[in-house]
Design an enzyme around this catalytic site. Structure first.
Site, PDB file in Angstrom:
ATOM      1  N   GLN A 202       0.817  -1.007  -0.213  1.00  0.00           N
ATOM      2  CA  GLN A 202      -0.112   0.318  -0.222  1.00  0.00           C
ATOM      3  C   GLN A 202       0.724   1.355   0.131  1.00  0.00           C
ATOM      4  OE1 GLN A 202      -3.460  -0.410  -0.209  1.00  0.00           O
ATOM      5  NE2 GLN A 202      -2.840  -2.166  -1.321  1.00  0.00           N
ATOM      6  N   ALA A 243     -11.903   1.655   4.551  1.00  0.00           N
ATOM      7  CA  ALA A 243     -10.809   1.040   3.816  1.00  0.00           C
ATOM      8  C   ALA A 243     -10.459   2.171   3.260  1.00  0.00           C
ATOM      9  CB  ALA A 243     -11.701   0.313   3.184  1.00  0.00           C
ATOM     10  N   HIS A 244      -8.813   1.809   2.048  1.00  0.00           N
ATOM     11  CA  HIS A 244      -7.950   2.699   1.515  1.00  0.00           C
ATOM     12  C   HIS A 244      -8.686   3.170   0.306  1.00  0.00           C
ATOM     13  CE1 HIS A 244      -6.986  -1.647  -1.256  1.00  0.00           C
ATOM     14  NE2 HIS A 244      -8.570  -1.462  -0.845  1.00  0.00           N
ATOM     15  N   ASN A 245      -8.387   4.176   0.063  1.00  0.00           N
ATOM     16  CA  ASN A 245      -8.576   5.420  -0.532  1.00  0.00           C
ATOM     17  C   ASN A 245     -10.012   5.589  -0.547  1.00  0.00           C
ATOM     18  OD1 ASN A 245      -6.514   2.904  -2.330  1.00  0.00           O
ATOM     19  ND2 ASN A 245      -6.189   5.319  -2.335  1.00  0.00           N
ATOM     20  N   SER A 263     -12.393   3.122  -1.871  1.00  0.00           N
ATOM     21  CA  SER A 263     -12.021   3.465  -2.933  1.00  0.00           C
ATOM     22  C   SER A 263     -13.992   3.976  -2.865  1.00  0.00           C
ATOM     23  CB  SER A 263     -11.612   3.468  -4.055  1.00  0.00           C
ATOM     24  OG  SER A 263     -10.886   2.507  -4.218  1.00  0.00           O
TER      25      SER A 263
END
Lengths: 353, 353, 353
Positions: A202, A243-245, A263
């Site tokens: 990441q 979560a990521h993004n 996302s």
């Protein structure tokens, strides 16, 4: 720092109009805040919701924050304001007794020589500040917190004991991060390969705006490519997972145990109630309200309130109904068939009624 | 360690075929990775899903990882591979900038004299390694982590800041454990006795295979009798709860907020999406896929995809439908009654149509 | 302290009647506990549920805890008790191998000079005890725990590594608090003001009764005004969220991932199964049982079992039925319409049958 303002001072600090009842003393000091029901005679109270109006007449508080409309009903000194709930919030800051650590680095803290810590910041025992981290003016880093390499904590922010910020993350000014919150752990990214998983390192970071609050045990993952972004003034409760993004718009609020998958984009001024969830790669319009435990599985394009789930009941009734849930499609088909048959029957018989 | 490989080196490391566009320089160095849309001219990108094909023609990336079929459409240098997503995952390892701590025990760490720490391991400030713990070669224990008595961390594993491993647990090789994860807390076991609860001391441990990743704030409880077992290559996201004596089969993956209750067995190569749950004492077949927020309440005997829950909608429609949920059984009975009555009516009238 | 009691001693400690099989030796030492299926000849076992009766005849255990009714079937030495499950729980305490740290303050702990730590308490490395905190007799504070200003930990309680107690909280006697649990973080309170949020400082504390257990990564927020209160003997699993001003009645139990929103009151002797939720400002009657993942949205006035949710199925069937959920109200109306039309048709035709 238990302040004990007088009624006059309190009114002044809250921008309230002081209406003393006969016999009251504007110089009486106020020792704290309480509800209308529980207030002692040295405490102030507030009336911000019609639900509590019935407690006004019996209150023992020395003064009550309330609106002009209800001031006439107040049996004690009134502190008249436009927005009693907001005024109450401001009052809590005056009476807050949370410890205010003195500036300086505790001898049992570990600050890397390449880190920059403002002289007015406070670093508690056991905290670890890694290389090239920057700690702004007036920041308070609690006991056993960790701030990773190259991360930055904006002026006036507070990290409570045990909070962890990974490397390469940016926290804005005047943020509050509670214990065990984790900012910048790896997003959950793996490519399937020969029935195993290959890690997607990441490479992004986390970027948190000013005046953000993050609850205990909440997690905000770093981006896979590019950053996870939390807007200005966002309020996040405990055990929230981001979560990521993900991008959370300014001034949105997320109650405990809510979660947003990778996302997804949440607009500005949204509220997610407890346990609400949003799946990945979708977006939620500005000003949306998601009710408790609702799972949002498609993008929401217009402001509104959204829900999912079933009502609760005694387990026995629930079980009977739940079984029927598995028959719903069949029931719908049978219903349609009945309508057709009845239609044809009526048609054969001639006009109905 | 920000590597900057040339195009030639990158192709070599990824086993990709380098197809230079006219004017491109095989010795150009690549500074990082990005999406097709966001890539700068010194970054490489990838095309792994048809959804993003539309961004290919406009990309500014210096090179794109993609498959043979799409290589012809690539306006820039192509890095042709069999599996672009897997190649991208491999590329992220090359560009990862996560700090790589040097071997050695930080002076502010506390290592019990009876613990064994390999000379190549790195123990950060504030970490505590208790008696008889064994830390393998190349292990990196982050700031303020705790490894309990007699626990073992296999070679090459990494614990991020604040992770806790209780006593008597075994972590395999090349595992990653994120901040605030808790391995080996007591399972939730109490015997009811005279309307109170008598604790069942949890006498087992936790056994984690090689190449397992465990997310931030996730918990894996120790067994009551015998161990809780996480198989090889299992990937666990944040805020996941795994109760005592659960067994997770090799290469299964569990997304954030999923939970498995006591003594349940999850097969190999399963995926649990975000918030999925499995109740206790049941088993889930190899290769099962549980969708987001689904609660599995019975054993699953055959591979497949499984779901529960209701779709979300605007709260007003939802409320109307939710009320009916409580009437479902009654509706089913009325439907059946209607069918019977219509049948008897038709029968009396003679043949229909 | 791996005790190895003889059969005679074990029977004595558990108040069991020892019925030796021919050839058995009352002085044989018992090395541990296991299930009927897995027990080695030097281990004792137990039979507490009819589900496991089939394993009794084949057990290799040296002795089995069971009830009078089943003692006749026991092929090995019987330890006859009234309540085998409770006796088993008592036996686990005898065989527990969890480390028992010696009294004293580890040199790598940080105890504020104004804190009071009983001489018999144990404070592990990296733990931080802040000003005016009081640590009672026999308390064990694990590595890297933090106890905030003016908080109090009652005699005999144990905090595992990394647990955090904020300022101004009271933990009773003989409590167990697992790693990363957070007691006393701010409740989630903000007043909306000009489309932003004004923090309501949380002026209350947390008050936890005696013999409470709190799981890893669980959070119990401090009250806004007045305390959050956890009654005596309450058992809380991992990742449980308890919001500000909640009250949990004595001897209730909450399984992992359950959550209670602000100002809700849970009665005594309630059980919340995994992932159960209770919304704010409602109350749940004594002795209620909430099943897994149920969301309680209204007060419960009488003891009973309560549920919500839908059954799981293969995703394909689920999708078909889930779509119908969004049509439920319409289906109910069509059903009613059909009933009316059929009624009128029958009426026109004369009496049915």
């Amino acid at each position: 720092m238990t302040a004990k303002p007088t009624l006059t001072q309190l009114a002044q600090q809250l921008g309230a109009e002081l209406r003393l009842v006969p016999g009251a003393d504007a110089d009486q000091s106020v020792s704290g805040l309480s509800t209308l029901q529980d207030a002692e005679p040295d405490q102030a109270s507030f009336l911000a919701s019609a639900n509590y109006r019935r407690f006004l007449s019996g209150t023992r508080a020395c003064a009550v924050l309330l609106s002009e409309e209800l001031a006439g009903e107040c049996p004690v000194t009134a502190l008249v304001v436009d927005d009693p709930y907001h005024a109450f919030a401001c009052a809590t800051a005056i009476f807050d007794i949370a410890p205010r650590p003195a500036p300086g680095i505790h001898p049992a803290a570990t600050v890397h020589p390449d880190a920059e810590v403002d002289a007015s910041a406070s670093i508690a025992a056991g905290a670890v500040i890694e290389a090239f981290a920057r700690i702004g003016a007036g920041v308070r880093v609690g006991a056993n917190c960790v701030v990773g390499e190259c991360s930055e904590i904006g002026a006036g922010s507070r990290l409570y004991a045990g909070a962890v910020v990974y490397h390469g993350c940016t926290i804005g000014r005047d943020c509050v991060i509670h214990s065990q919150a984790v900012i910048g752990a790896d997003g959950f990214g793996f490519a399937p390969h020969r029935r195993q998983w290959t890690k997607i390192h990441q490479l992004g970071g986390v970027e948190i705006g000013d005046e953000v609050e993050i609850g205990a045990c909440s997690c905000i993952d770093r981006g896979a490519l590019g950053n996870t972004v939390i807007g200005r003034g966002v309020k996040i409760d405990n055990q929230v997972q981001i979560a990521h993004n993900v991008r959370i718009g300014d001034y949105s609020a997320m109650a405990a145990c809510s979660a947003v998958a990778g996302s997804a984009t949440i607009g500005k001024h949204c509220t997610l109630a407890g346990g609400a969830g949003v799946i990945g790669h979708i977006s939620v319009a500005d000003g949306s309200h998601i009710t408790a435990r609702t799972l949002v599985t498609k993008s929401i394009d217009s402001t509104g309130s959204y829900s999912s789930g079933t009502p609760f009941s005694d387990s026995r009734s629930w079980r009977r109904n739940a079984v029927r849930y598995g028959q719903l499609d069949q029931m719908a088909r049978r219903l349609k068939e009945l309508e057709k048959r009845l239609e044809s029957l009526v048609h054969r018989e001639g006009t109905e009624d």
